[in-house]
Design an enzyme around this catalytic site. Structure first.
Site, PDB file in Angstrom:
ATOM      1  N   ASP A 185      -1.435  -1.210  -0.322  1.00  0.00           N
ATOM      2  CA  ASP A 185      -2.145  -1.467  -1.450  1.00  0.00           C
ATOM      3  C   ASP A 185      -2.636  -0.402  -2.070  1.00  0.00           C
ATOM      4  OD1 ASP A 185      -3.742  -3.241  -3.182  1.00  0.00           O
ATOM      5  OD2 ASP A 185      -3.038  -4.757  -2.014  1.00  0.00           O
ATOM      6  N   HIS A 222      -8.262  -3.855  -5.882  1.00  0.00           N
ATOM      7  CA  HIS A 222      -7.195  -4.762  -5.458  1.00  0.00           C
ATOM      8  C   HIS A 222      -7.144  -4.601  -3.888  1.00  0.00           C
ATOM      9  CE1 HIS A 222      -3.340  -6.707  -4.639  1.00  0.00           C
ATOM     10  NE2 HIS A 222      -3.487  -7.321  -5.521  1.00  0.00           N
ATOM     11  N   SER A 381      -1.587 -12.420  -4.392  1.00  0.00           N
ATOM     12  CA  SER A 381      -2.076 -11.265  -3.673  1.00  0.00           C
ATOM     13  C   SER A 381      -3.378 -11.673  -2.733  1.00  0.00           C
ATOM     14  CB  SER A 381      -2.532 -10.259  -4.631  1.00  0.00           C
ATOM     15  OG  SER A 381      -1.624  -9.322  -4.862  1.00  0.00           O
TER      16      SER A 381
END
Length: 412
Positions: A185, A222, A381
């Site tokens: 990620d 994220h 996600s």
């Protein structure tokens, strides 16, 4: 111990008709201090149904891509079985008039190549296509973190332990101790309190698949959010698992295929030779199918790694988007509907390629900008790391990655 209760509901899959798509734009919300951990031990793992930019940072918008985007004059070359990328890549790149970015052996038998111009790219593709050792040439596509709307709510863990009720508690027996979760990620906030004492080695790959550093610090948020959901102390499913940052996405939440393949290759190298108990969590995706990444995902599964992948936020058939491969757990998103059941998130992809649905609407987890920062965001996600954490619990229970995919996907 045989798991008799459902992990994630397969009845939540809805058709596209009448579904209104959520906005792809991110809206900032105020972050809050982490809540106290009120989780209690439980004998049976119940199967789950199913930026906030800190004050002085700019807001980032991460779209759910509808088309494939390519890095100009950069390509992924896949070699035929038996050909050695390490030995052939330099000569092939020189022959084509380019430079090798990164070579791969386990995730993909091939290499990335950069060309100096569009004219040179056209000539190089012709040269490589006619070489007896080359199987295919593919543009170096760009992947994005898969994230959409934001709001305030905390509910994912409550849903994970209880398919038929929500009681404000997260009850668990296993913690994922001894299992390694590799978060491919934007990195992990290594100073966050959610991860103290449970961060393993990490890595940061640049756009050419080159190693930038051995830390993988998050500058987007994220990756930290996903890591917190998978294995954070307060917000995580597997509170005893070891987390590893595999940073392949940049500050904007985007990354090249060259970098992502390098990250997948690194995870195989970390797990396969030492027989580690490993989960790879991939909350990223493309605007279409990318063969090299699908091949790499399949090779991770073949290496004994449990792979969980976000299904995508296009409100479309997940079979049309990479990464996708049989044997990986492709995860769709459900919202918190307030009752005992949940509905598919309006943004979530669907279809026969989705193995399982998990909480992905308005999920609260760790963030960047401090040791206690949090954010509440939505997307497949956010659903994906719930499954990564659940897989870690099953691996700890069984002492093996064998059968974990089937236990989660096939019996749902």
């Amino acid at each position: 111990m045989k798991l008799s209760a459902r992990l994630l509901s397969a009845t939540l899959l809805l058709g596209a008709s009448g579904v209104v798509r959520a906005s792809d734009d991110l809206v900032a919300v105020a972050d809050e201090a982490p809540q106290a951990d009120t989780h209690e031990p439980r004998k049976n793992l119940r199967r789950a149904q199913g930026f906030n930019p800190f004050d002085d940072a700019p807001q980032v918008t991460l779209p759910s891509p509808e088309t494939l985007e390519a890095v100009p004059n950069s390509y992924i070359v896949k070699l035929k079985p038996g050909a050695s990328a390490a030995s052939l890549a330099p000569g092939l790149a020189k022959k084509a008039g380019g430079a090798v970015g990164s070579t791969y052996a386990k995730a993909l038998n091939g290499f990335s190549i950069a060309l100096p111009s569009e004219q040179a790219s056209a000539k190089a593709k012709a040269v490589l296509a006619n070489d007896a050792d080359v199987e295919s040439i593919e543009p170096d596509y760009i992947a994005h973190a898969i994230m959409t709307e934001q709001s305030n709510a905390v509910w994912g863990l409550d849903r994970v332990d209880s398919p038929g009720q929500k009681d404000g508690m997260y009850k668990y027996d296993e913690t994922g101790a001894g299992v390694h979760i590799y978060v491919i990620d934007s990195g992990i906030n290594t100073s966050h309190g959610e991860f103290i004492g449970r961060l393993g080695n990490g890595i940061h790959f640049g756009r050419k698949g080159d190693v930038v550093d051995s830390i993988g610090e998050d500058d987007n948020g994220h990756g930290t959010h996903c890591a917190g959901t998978a294995a954070g102390t307060t917000y995580g499913v597997a509170k005893g698992a070891t987390l590893h940052s595999v940073k392949t996405l940049n500050r904007q939440g985007s990354g090249t295929t060259a970098a992502i393949l390098a990250g997948m290759e690194w995870v195989i190298d970390q797990c396969e030779p030492s027989n580690k108990l490993c989960v790879a969590s991939m909350s990223l995706g493309y605007g279409g199918r990318v063969g090299s990444v699908d091949t790499a995902a399949a090779n991770m599964v073949s290496a004994g790694i449990v792979v969980s992948i976000a299904a995508g936020n296009s409100n479309a058939n997940a079979c049309n988007y990479s990464p996708i491969t049989p044997g990986a757990l492709t995860v769709g998103s459900v919202n918190n509907s307030g009752g005992a059941t949940n509905s598919r998130s309006s943004f979530s992809n669907y279809g026969s390629c989705v193995d399982v649905f998990a909480p992905g609407g308005a999920v609260k987890s760790a963030w960047i900008g401090g040791s206690s920062r949090t954010n509440t965001i939505s997307g497949t996600s956010m659903a994906c790391p719930h499954v990564s954490g659940a897989a870690a619990l099953l691996i700890e229970r069984n002492g093996s990655t064998d059968g974990v995919h089937d236990a989660i996907a096939i019996t749902c």
